[in-house]
Design a protein around this motif. Structure first.
Motif, short mmCIF file in Angstrom:
data_model
loop_
_atom_site.label_atom_id
_atom_site.label_comp_id
_atom_site.label_asym_id
_atom_site.label_seq_id
_atom_site.Cartn_x
_atom_site.Cartn_y
_atom_site.Cartn_z
N ASP A 127 0.84 -1.10 -0.09
CA ASP A 127 -0.06 0.01 -0.05
C ASP A 127 0.56 1.33 -0.02
N MET A 128 1.60 0.83 1.45
CA MET A 128 2.71 2.34 0.86
C MET A 128 3.74 2.34 -0.43
N VAL A 129 4.03 1.35 -1.47
CA VAL A 129 4.29 1.69 -2.65
C VAL A 129 3.55 3.04 -3.13
N VAL A 130 2.10 2.05 -3.18
CA VAL A 130 1.07 2.11 -4.41
C VAL A 130 0.96 3.80 -4.15
N ASP A 131 0.86 3.90 -2.56
CA ASP A 131 0.68 5.27 -2.12
C ASP A 131 1.67 6.49 -2.40
#
Length: 221
Positions: A127-131
């Motif tokens: 999720d962090m990578v996408v954010d």
């Protein structure tokens, strides 16, 4: 798999390739694995592992302004805890960077320039990578692999695929598959067995003049 805490050739090469290549029709086999099934199996196994580490040897082309293609090399050590931990130590012939994520902030250090950037971030690693990509246009090393939960996006981008056979990668027989998209060709070498691991990956960027490649060899899972 280790536990731990909390991404093209000259004329001579083309000649050799032409001499030893097997025509696709001759290599066709109706009993061969479906390339998309191989990807789903790899993706599913990686999604089931909460913590892992891996060493990666990298080679990549850089197209100079004069059109020359230069091959560089580097290496990465990656440590991932899916719930909120990431460390990437990366160095190559022209750069050296380190990435930390602790579940509350992402820090990137450029060792050659002696500068760093830090931004608040939260959630699981994928999720962090996408954010951070959506907020800053930042794509972390191996981002497509860290975003393990999005196989449908991968399959939607694949326009055609082919199974190329059982071929060696990192000293291990692997399923070798080709996936073709609008601008990128992706080759994956996936280990056999009920716990498939990625052993090698080659990306060809057809949308960049000179069609540069990146080659990644994975070991010490």
């Amino acid at each position: 798999m280790k536990s731990g805490h909390p991404r093209i050739g000259l004329s001579l090469g083309l000649t050799l390739l032409a001499l030893f290549a097997v025509p696709l029709d001759a290599a066709a086999d109706n009993t061969a694995p479906n390339p998309l099934d191989l990807y789903r199996s790899l993706n599913g196994h990686m999604a089931s592992v909460d913590t892992y580490s891996v060493h990666i040897e990298k080679q990549f082309d850089v197209i100079r302004l004069d059109g020359a293609k230069v091959l560089y090399s580097g290496a990465l050590d990656v440590l991932v805890s899916r719930e909120g931990g990431l460390h990437i130590d990366y160095g190559d012939d022209i750069s050296a960077k380190e990435v930390w994520y602790d579940g509350s902030a992402l820090t990137i250090m450029d060792h050659l320039e002696n500068v760093y950037a830090r931004t608040p971030a939260a959630g699981r690693v994928n999720d962090m990578v996408v954010d951070v990509n959506e907020r800053f246009g930042l794509e972390l090393p191996l981002a497509p692999l860290l975003e393990y939960s999005k196989p449908d996006d991968f399959e939607a981008a694949v326009q055609s695929s082919a199974y190329l056979g059982l071929h060696d990668a990192a000293g291990e027989p692997c399923h070798h598959a080709l996936y073709r998209g609008a601008n990128i060709d992706l080759q994956l070498w996936i280990s056999t067995g009920d716990k498939p691991l990625l052993r090698k990956m080659v990306v060809t960027f057809w949308n960049i003049e000179g069609a540069p490649q990146q080659s990644l060899v994975f070991s010490d899972w």
